[in-house]
Design an enzyme around this catalytic site. Structure first.
Site, PDB file in Angstrom:
ATOM      1  N   HIS A 142      -5.316   0.385  -1.983  1.00  0.00           N
ATOM      2  CA  HIS A 142      -5.711  -0.997  -1.731  1.00  0.00           C
ATOM      3  C   HIS A 142      -5.282  -1.787  -2.969  1.00  0.00           C
ATOM      4  CE1 HIS A 142      -9.138  -0.322   1.452  1.00  0.00           C
ATOM      5  NE2 HIS A 142      -7.952   0.092   1.872  1.00  0.00           N
ATOM      6  N   HIS A 177      -4.527   6.489   0.611  1.00  0.00           N
ATOM      7  CA  HIS A 177      -3.722   5.266   0.595  1.00  0.00           C
ATOM      8  C   HIS A 177      -4.295   4.347  -0.466  1.00  0.00           C
ATOM      9  CE1 HIS A 177      -6.997   4.010   3.305  1.00  0.00           C
ATOM     10  NE2 HIS A 177      -6.713   2.769   2.948  1.00  0.00           N
ATOM     11  N   GLU A 223       0.858  -1.182   0.000  1.00  0.00           N
ATOM     12  CA  GLU A 223       0.000   0.000   0.000  1.00  0.00           C
ATOM     13  C   GLU A 223       0.893   1.230   0.000  1.00  0.00           C
ATOM     14  OE1 GLU A 223      -3.046   0.302   2.966  1.00  0.00           O
ATOM     15  OE2 GLU A 223      -3.984  -1.588   2.365  1.00  0.00           O
ATOM     16  N   ASP A 230      -8.499   0.637   8.398  1.00  0.00           N
ATOM     17  CA  ASP A 230      -8.655   2.046   8.001  1.00  0.00           C
ATOM     18  C   ASP A 230      -9.493   2.809   9.027  1.00  0.00           C
ATOM     19  OD1 ASP A 230      -7.240   1.487   5.675  1.00  0.00           O
ATOM     20  OD2 ASP A 230      -9.050   1.241   4.461  1.00  0.00           O
TER      21      ASP A 230
END
Length: 130
Positions: A76, A74, A12, A87
């Site tokens: 995935h 961020h 990530e 998260d």
């Protein structure tokens, strides 16, 4: 964001978005003008942990430029752009949007979320080419 997410595969990626809050016909609107990529200290495909030094540098740059943090982001790499339990647990702030870049399919997908404890709701995000 997408290029950073693709470059940091299989892990990530993470970062912050800053800009200005403006009042227009739609009311208060945050306009992103700067991206601050952060280092993922977790170096993991299923989670991220923003490395403190990169966060400090982003904060220092943001202040010097007179901007406000509007969102975190961020990626995935293997799942949809929907907040995970991790998260929700690691939410940066109730006052900023969390953007998630999904690389699950051939065409990256980005969605924004307001996170609040165990709940989340989708944020209204508009992409403007300027």
């Amino acid at each position: 964001m997408v290029l950073q997410a693709q470059t940091e595969l299989p892990n990530e990626c993470c970062g912050m978005l800053a800009g200005r809050i403006e009042n227009d016909a739609a009311g208060l609107v945050g306009r992103v003008v700067r991206r601050y990529p952060l280092v993922n200290a977790a170096a993991n495909p299923w989670e991220y942990a923003s490395e403190p030094r990169s966060m400090f540098n982003a904060e220092k740059a943001r202040r010097a430029e007179g901007l406000e943090f509007l969102a975190t982001y961020h990626s995935h790499p293997r799942s949809q752009p929907v907040p995970s339990i991790i998260d929700l647990e690691r939410n940066y702030s109730l006052d900023v949007v969390t953007m998630i870049v999904s690389l699950q399919s051939d065409v990256p997908e980005i969605r924004g979320w307001w996170l609040d404890g165990n709940e989340y709701r989708e944020a209204v995000v508009a992409w403007v080419d300027e």
